[in-house]
Design a protein around this motif. Structure first.
Motif, mmCIF file in Angstrom:
data_model
loop_
_atom_site.group_PDB
_atom_site.id
_atom_site.type_symbol
_atom_site.label_atom_id
_atom_site.label_comp_id
_atom_site.label_asym_id
_atom_site.label_seq_id
_atom_site.Cartn_x
_atom_site.Cartn_y
_atom_site.Cartn_z
ATOM 1 N N LEU A 168 -3.497 46.383 23.402
ATOM 2 C CA LEU A 168 -2.428 47.385 23.409
ATOM 3 C C LEU A 168 -3.002 48.775 23.682
ATOM 4 C CD1 LEU A 168 0.558 48.036 23.028
ATOM 5 C CD2 LEU A 168 0.124 48.224 20.579
ATOM 6 N N GLU A 169 -4.131 49.094 23.082
ATOM 7 C CA GLU A 169 -4.760 50.397 23.314
ATOM 8 C C GLU A 169 -5.181 50.552 24.774
ATOM 9 O OE1 GLU A 169 -7.878 50.696 20.419
ATOM 10 O OE2 GLU A 169 -6.454 50.943 18.774
ATOM 11 N N ILE A 170 -5.693 49.491 25.375
ATOM 12 C CA ILE A 170 -6.081 49.530 26.790
ATOM 13 C C ILE A 170 -4.851 49.774 27.661
ATOM 14 C CG2 ILE A 170 -6.901 48.100 28.715
ATOM 15 C CD1 ILE A 170 -8.829 46.785 26.636
ATOM 16 N N LEU A 171 -3.756 49.057 27.374
ATOM 17 C CA LEU A 171 -2.526 49.235 28.155
ATOM 18 C C LEU A 171 -1.946 50.635 27.981
ATOM 19 C CD1 LEU A 171 -0.812 45.771 27.664
ATOM 20 C CD2 LEU A 171 -1.804 46.691 29.765
ATOM 21 N N GLU A 172 -2.037 51.179 26.765
ATOM 22 C CA GLU A 172 -1.534 52.530 26.543
ATOM 23 C C GLU A 172 -2.355 53.555 27.334
ATOM 24 O OE1 GLU A 172 0.714 52.362 22.267
ATOM 25 O OE2 GLU A 172 -1.440 52.757 22.240
ATOM 26 N N GLU A 173 -3.661 53.349 27.409
ATOM 27 C CA GLU A 173 -4.502 54.257 28.190
ATOM 28 C C GLU A 173 -4.149 54.158 29.677
ATOM 29 O OE1 GLU A 173 -6.932 57.287 28.937
ATOM 30 O OE2 GLU A 173 -6.423 56.597 26.928
ATOM 31 N N ARG A 174 -3.919 52.947 30.163
ATOM 32 C CA ARG A 174 -3.519 52.770 31.564
ATOM 33 C C ARG A 174 -2.154 53.390 31.829
ATOM 34 N NH1 ARG A 174 -5.281 46.554 32.948
ATOM 35 N NH2 ARG A 174 -7.515 46.944 32.978
ATOM 36 N N LEU A 175 -1.238 53.223 30.894
ATOM 37 C CA LEU A 175 0.088 53.818 31.039
ATOM 38 C C LEU A 175 -0.027 55.333 31.111
ATOM 39 C CD1 LEU A 175 3.172 53.723 31.090
ATOM 40 C CD2 LEU A 175 3.131 53.518 28.589
ATOM 41 N N LYS A 176 -0.832 55.904 30.241
ATOM 42 C CA LYS A 176 -1.060 57.355 30.259
ATOM 43 C C LYS A 176 -1.604 57.788 31.621
ATOM 44 C CE LYS A 176 -4.213 60.704 28.271
ATOM 45 N NZ LYS A 176 -5.316 60.851 27.315
ATOM 46 N N GLU A 177 -2.592 57.065 32.122
ATOM 47 C CA GLU A 177 -3.168 57.394 33.431
ATOM 48 C C GLU A 177 -2.130 57.273 34.543
ATOM 49 O OE1 GLU A 177 -6.481 54.705 33.716
ATOM 50 O OE2 GLU A 177 -7.610 55.763 32.154
ATOM 51 N N ASP A 178 -1.294 56.249 34.483
ATOM 52 C CA ASP A 178 -0.236 56.059 35.482
ATOM 53 C C ASP A 178 0.762 57.206 35.460
ATOM 54 O OD1 ASP A 178 -1.407 53.660 36.163
ATOM 55 O OD2 ASP A 178 0.180 52.400 35.312
ATOM 56 N N VAL A 179 1.167 57.626 34.266
ATOM 57 C CA VAL A 179 2.137 58.718 34.141
ATOM 58 C C VAL A 179 1.545 60.004 34.710
ATOM 59 C CG1 VAL A 179 3.351 60.201 32.488
ATOM 60 C CG2 VAL A 179 3.411 57.726 32.205
ATOM 61 N N ILE A 180 0.310 60.292 34.358
ATOM 62 C CA ILE A 180 -0.345 61.504 34.868
ATOM 63 C C ILE A 180 -0.474 61.446 36.388
ATOM 64 C CG2 ILE A 180 -2.535 62.777 34.912
ATOM 65 C CD1 ILE A 180 -2.750 62.059 31.864
ATOM 66 N N ALA A 181 -0.871 60.294 36.920
ATOM 67 C CA ALA A 181 -0.995 60.145 38.378
ATOM 68 C C ALA A 181 0.354 60.327 39.063
ATOM 69 C CB ALA A 181 -1.580 58.767 38.714
ATOM 70 N N GLU A 182 1.410 59.778 38.483
ATOM 71 C CA GLU A 182 2.735 59.918 39.085
ATOM 72 C C GLU A 182 3.200 61.371 39.030
ATOM 73 O OE1 GLU A 182 7.083 58.072 38.259
ATOM 74 O OE2 GLU A 182 5.494 56.637 38.691
ATOM 75 N N LEU A 183 2.962 62.027 37.916
ATOM 76 C CA LEU A 183 3.320 63.448 37.816
ATOM 77 C C LEU A 183 2.577 64.263 38.879
ATOM 78 C CD1 LEU A 183 3.398 63.988 33.967
ATOM 79 C CD2 LEU A 183 5.310 64.239 35.543
ATOM 80 N N ASN A 184 1.300 63.999 39.017
ATOM 81 C CA ASN A 184 0.501 64.727 40.015
ATOM 82 C C ASN A 184 0.979 64.458 41.434
ATOM 83 O OD1 ASN A 184 -1.112 65.963 38.098
ATOM 84 N ND2 ASN A 184 -2.633 64.331 38.124
ATOM 85 N N SER A 185 1.357 63.227 41.718
ATOM 86 C CA SER A 185 1.804 62.893 43.079
ATOM 87 C C SER A 185 3.151 63.519 43.429
ATOM 88 C CB SER A 185 1.841 61.384 43.294
ATOM 89 O OG SER A 185 2.876 60.799 42.552
#
Length: 139
Positions: free
Chosen positions: A118-135
């Motif tokens: 779950l912690e790994i998935l939450e870190e990936r989700l965080k990275e995905d959200v940041i990447a989407e915001l940046n894009s």
């Protein structure tokens, strides 16, 4: 409030190929509390156990301060979450993943998930959200 991309085909993240939905159910609160963002915050009668649902980051800090005030001699506080799905906080508000046609249901993909996974998935989700915001140029 975060706008949700309805067509997930344009999303490129590892985890965020689903909807990102607010995890706050403000109308479902059945208890009055003076802690903003701490849904149904309460102490279990006759115990030193407290409970709440879908807290904001600000509410987590406030709840911890209240518990420390109520139990000044406690040497530590143990926070246990019973979530079985990744959650990400955006501007202090919790968001979770949902399938487009089942936005009010938990995703069964995460049932029985280990804490480390779950912690790994939450870190990936965080990275995905940041990447989407940046894009899309941020907020």
């Amino acid at each position: 409030m975060l706008s949700v991309t309805r067509n997930t085909a344009y999303r490129s993240g590892i985890v965020i190929s689903t909807l990102l939905k607010s995890d706050q159910w403000l109308r479902e609160s059945h208890l009055e509390t003076d802690t903003k963002g701490a849904i149904n915050f309460r102490q279990i009668p006759g115990t030193e156990i407290y409970a709440l649902g879908q807290p904001t980051l600000e509410a987590i800090d406030d709840v911890l301060l209240k518990i420390q005030k109520n139990h000044p001699n406690a040497s530590k506080i143990v926070w246990i979450t019973l979530r079985e799905e990744p959650i990400v906080y955006i501007n202090g508000t919790p968001y979770c993943l949902r399938r487009e046609n089942y936005s009010l249901r938990n995703m069964k993909d995460y049932g029985g998930i280990s804490a480390s996974r779950l912690e790994i998935l939450e870190e990936r989700l965080k990275e995905d959200v940041i990447a989407e915001l940046n894009s899309f140029g941020g907020w």
